[in-house]
Design a protein around this motif. Structure first.
Motif, PDB file in Angstrom:
ATOM      1  N   GLU A 152      69.280   2.478   3.790  1.00 20.94           N
ATOM      2  CA  GLU A 152      69.258   1.801   5.086  1.00 20.94           C
ATOM      3  C   GLU A 152      70.554   1.995   5.865  1.00 20.94           C
ATOM      4  O   GLU A 152      70.582   1.764   7.069  1.00 20.94           O
ATOM      5  N   TRP A 177      65.257  -8.166  -0.680  1.00 24.15           N
ATOM      6  CA  TRP A 177      64.697  -7.005   0.010  1.00 24.15           C
ATOM      7  C   TRP A 177      63.229  -6.813  -0.360  1.00 24.15           C
ATOM      8  O   TRP A 177      62.383  -6.574   0.511  1.00 24.15           O
ATOM      9  N   THR A 181      60.774  -7.020   2.854  1.00 25.41           N
ATOM     10  CA  THR A 181      60.467  -5.735   3.486  1.00 25.41           C
ATOM     11  C   THR A 181      58.970  -5.577   3.722  1.00 25.41           C
ATOM     12  O   THR A 181      58.142  -6.163   3.014  1.00 25.41           O
TER      13      THR A 181
END
Length: 827
Positions: A152, A177, A181
């Motif tokens: 990222e 995450w 996500t």
């Protein structure tokens, strides 16, 4: 589709990079530190990470390369993807979870790895988590954070914590995450043994698509997510096991024998991939052939402690290590039970057999119901034993490789008597349930059902008493059990098992004390063993033809001695019939050699004796044998109608004796069908052969040699009638089952010869050439080995294959092929 292809390319790039990261991370950190120093000094050195360190999605922490020898398991991979495929479902708050469970060495990790490669295009992130310990799990879970940050941030780690807090921070970051996500991710928890370890790692309240695969030895893993499926991993099939061995060896099989042997090796180790890879590596390093390895494996356990390390990537444990861990914490009685199971059939041991009242005090623990339940539960939880319940009752099973590990351990146990003691216990368990068979080697309806149940246990005990070296000391009582078992195996068409069983029985007899060998008891049992060995030789073919006559002559001597020891007034009908049976079997040995006139003299003499002793009504079995043998003599003499009449009479009498249809009745029916074919009555022969085939499938099973012989006979006749599509079906069936049935090389070669003709007719010349080449290789070898029995015929190749087989295997050429059948043979 374009995105999926791009994901696939990126996955491979990331695997390559992940595998290098242990070396490159230091270089990246140094570059970033130099960049930071340069910036503070107003310079511009390395302000961006080098291109080779930049990461983009999709990402992975899988560091193992794809296993190039991975074999089989396609249905399992398809099932997993059907459950997890993110493209076929909407986002859910809870990840989907598949638990793949099975014994150590079963290939669970390799299955998960293969899935990650085959379906890499379906995920944006695939993360491999080593789960044997909490520390290993923490470290591998933290790798997710590092990989995601760099993806990222264009390659930068972007850390904000001190090194001391990095691990906890990375775990928290990774979990956040995964939950937040909208990317599609897959977690692979490998070798998880404690479900409590994963609580802090399992994401909840997802925003996107989450999938999880867990591999474990625990069959009873508690539910980890709302959507939770278990997949028990089965052993490899013998086909897949054979393919795996040749992948390890990096070559194709060199002919039929190697292919059959590798199937046998796969079956021997229960289709365990770790075992097969280990043995394949052992073969490769030692430059052994599959045949040499299998013979060594049946004698020795040296390969059992060898590691696959150095020869095959990803397999670095020895077989002993895999199982010793699982066996380490068992109770004394549970360990005793699993030692007993190691001598028995690994696929099926009835609980009724184990809990039957025992005479040995050391087996009393098996009769304690509560203790037995505790032991069974203990072994089941560790996946050392599997329990299944059927209408006929419950049974236990253990993996073949676990069985071999236990036997290897018993050989090396600090108590040198333990191995022999366990064998004696198992012998006692089986002996208690087996009835005495007929002294005349006849099929008895009241005894065969028991033998059908327990013969697999006797065969296993026989095999495991010899493995590993040195073999155990075996007694006269065990030889008797083997002789009785061999009689049953002959009746049911399991010729190779019968041959091995009776040969071992004879070996045990020959090893008995010299003084005992002069006793009537010893001579009587040896003559019984010879009787079955020689009948068996008549069913196998040319490879046993010399032995058959030699043994029959010795058997006749023993039976004559046995009869002479009984005064004329004290001789019973059974005494006389034992002598007559030996006489009739000597006639059969002459017929197998084509000496029909000598056989006729004996059979005519016996008919006179039978008339003096008893009648057809009182003794249908012996008269049935007389008429069946005489039918072949009559056909060889050209007396076609009389031959068929005699064969029909033999079938009727055997059906009367058996009280219905059994294996012996069907053998008589097969013989009548073959003689009808020889007589030119082809339609009637085909109808009766097809009826015999169907009944043999039902009675003997698809993998009996008797069934395969019927498939072949039907196939030959259909081919000769021009019905090659139907013939192809029958040849494929019999040749597909040849390994499981332990069909003789003679039988396989003739089937391949006729199959090649069928393949040629239906327009498959390449396959036809392959089958014909295999058949001719065996033919050439046998022509060299058995010159006194075989004559090559350049004008009619089918003749040699007929000569290789027993006389009753539906000859298409030679003295039995009367009435025009031989005119139909195509070369």
């Amino acid at each position: 589709m374009a995105q999926m292809a791009e994901n696939e390319k990126a996955f491979f790039r990331d695997v390559e990079q992940t595998a290098r990261e242990a070396d490159t991370t230091r270089a990246l950190d140094n570059a970033q530190r130099i960049g930071a120093i340069s910036t503070s000094l107003g310079g511009s050195i390395l302000t961006e990470p080098p291109a080779q360190y930049q990461i983009r999605f999709p990402v992975t922490t899988v560091t193992m390369r794809q296993n190039t020898i991975f074999t089989g398991r396609d249905p399992d991979i398809a099932t997993i993807h059907q459950i997890l495929d993110p493209s076929q479902r909407s986002p859910s708050l809870s990840p989907l979870c598949v638990v793949v469970h099975g014994l150590g060495g079963q290939g669970k990790s390799q299955l998960a790895l293969e899935y990650s490669y085959r379906h890499r295009q379906s995920y944006d992130g695939i993360f491999w988590l080593s789960s044997e310990t909490e520390n290993a799990l923490e470290v591998s879970f933290a790798e997710i954070a590092r990989k995601v940050r760099r993806a990222e941030n264009g390659g930068r780690e972007g850390r904000t914590t001190s090194p001391e807090g990095e691990l906890a921070s990375d775990i928290e970051y990774a979990r956040d995450w995964l939950e937040g996500t909208n990317r599609r991710w897959l977690l692979l928890f490998d070798n998880l043994e404690d479900a409590d370890l994963v609580d802090k790692f399992f994401p909840v309240n997802l925003a996107g698509h989450g999938s999880i695969i867990v591999t474990t030895q625990k069959a009873h893993m508690s539910q980890l997510t709302n959507d939770f499926k278990k997949i028990p991993l089965s052993p490899l099939t013998s086909d897949s096991g054979s393919n795996l061995l040749f992948k390890v060896l990096e070559r194709a099989p060199k002919g039929n024998l190697e292919e059959i042997t590798t199937h046998e090796i796969s079956t021997w180790v229960g289709g365990l991939p770790l075992a097969l890879v280990t043995l394949g590596g052992y073969m490769k390093v030692s430059e052994s052939s599959p045949t040499e390895l299998f013979e060594s494996l049946k004698r020795s356990s040296n390969s059992w402690v060898s590691s696959g390390e150095g020869s095959i990537r990803n397999y670095d444990k020895t077989l002993a290590t895999v199982f010793d861990i699982a066996l380490g914490e068992l109770s004394e009685n549970a360990r005793h039970l699993v030692d007993i199971l190691a001598y028995l059939n690994p696929d099926h041991v009835s609980e009724e057999l184990l809990t039957f009242p025992h005479s040995l005090p050391t087996l009393n623990f098996l009769n304690d119901k509560d203790e037995f339940l505790d032991m069974r539960r203990d072994l089941g939880l560790r996946q050392l034993v599997r329990r299944e319940t059927l209408p006929a009752g419950s049974h236990l099973a253990i993996h073949r490789s676990l069985q071999m590990n236990i036997l290897h351990g018993l050989k090396n146990d600090k108590d040198p008597e333990k191995r022999q003691r366990i064998f004696q216990e198992v012998f006692s368990i089986i002996e208690a349930v087996l009835p005495e068979p007929s002294q005349l080697a006849q099929n008895k309806k009241d005894t065969w059902p028991k033998y059908r149940l327990y013969v697999p246990q006797v065969i296993s005990l026989r095999q495991n008493s010899q493995w590993p070296d040195p073999p155990l000391v075996l007694n006269f009582q065990f030889a008797r059990m083997l002789a009785n078992t061999g009689t049953y195996l002959w009746h049911t068409g399991r010729y190779k098992d019968c041959d091995a069983t009776m040969t071992m029985a004879e070996t045990i007899m020959r090893a008995q004390d010299a003084r005992f060998q002069s006793t009537p008891e010893w001579e009587e049992l040896l003559s019984d063993i010879y009787l079955v060995i020689d009948i068996l030789a008549d069913c196998i073919g040319v490879s046993k033809r010399k032995q058959s006559l030699d043994h029959r002559q010795e058997l006749m001597r023993l039976r004559q001695k046995e009869l002479d020891a009984i005064s004329v007034d004290n001789r019973t009908t059974d005494d006389l019939l034992r002598w007559a049976k030996a006489k009739a079997d000597l006639a059969c040995a002459y017929m197998q050699r084509g000496r029909y006139s000598e056989a006729k003299e004996i059979m005519d003499e016996l008919l006179v004796w039978f008339g003096k002793w008893t009648s057809e009504v009182e003794l249908p079995y012996e008269y049935s044998k007389y008429y069946s043998y005489s039918a072949y003599i009559l056909m060889a003499e050209g007396k076609v109608d009389e031959s068929i009449e005699s064969a029909r009479k033999g079938l009727i009498l055997e059906t009367t004796h058996a009280g219905g249809e059994d294996e012996t009745v069907l053998s008589n029916q097969y013989c009548l069908s073959s003689l009808l074919f020889n007589a030119g009555k082809v339609d009637e022969a085909l109808a009766l052969h097809m009826d015999t085939l169907q009944k043999r499938i039902e009675l003997c099973g698809e993998d009996s040699q008797l069934t395969l012989e019927s498939y072949e006979a039907v196939g030959i006749i259909l081919h000769l009638q021009g019905r090659d599509t139907e013939a192809e079906h029958h040849f494929k069936k019999c040749l597909a089952n040849r390994s499981r049935a332990n069909w003789t090389f003679e039988g396989i070669a003739r089937a391949q010869f006729w199959h090649s003709k069928v393949l040629e007719k239906i327009g498959n010349p390449e396959a036809a050439e392959k089958e014909l080449k295999a058949a001719r290789a065996v033919k050439q070898q046998y022509l060299e080995l058995y010159q006194e029995f075989l004559v090559d015929d350049a004008d009619n190749e089918a003749a040699v294959f007929d000569q290789m087989l027993p006389m009753w295997s539906m000859a298409t050429t030679g003295p039995l092929a009367r009435g025009g059948a031989n005119r139909n043979v195509v070369n």
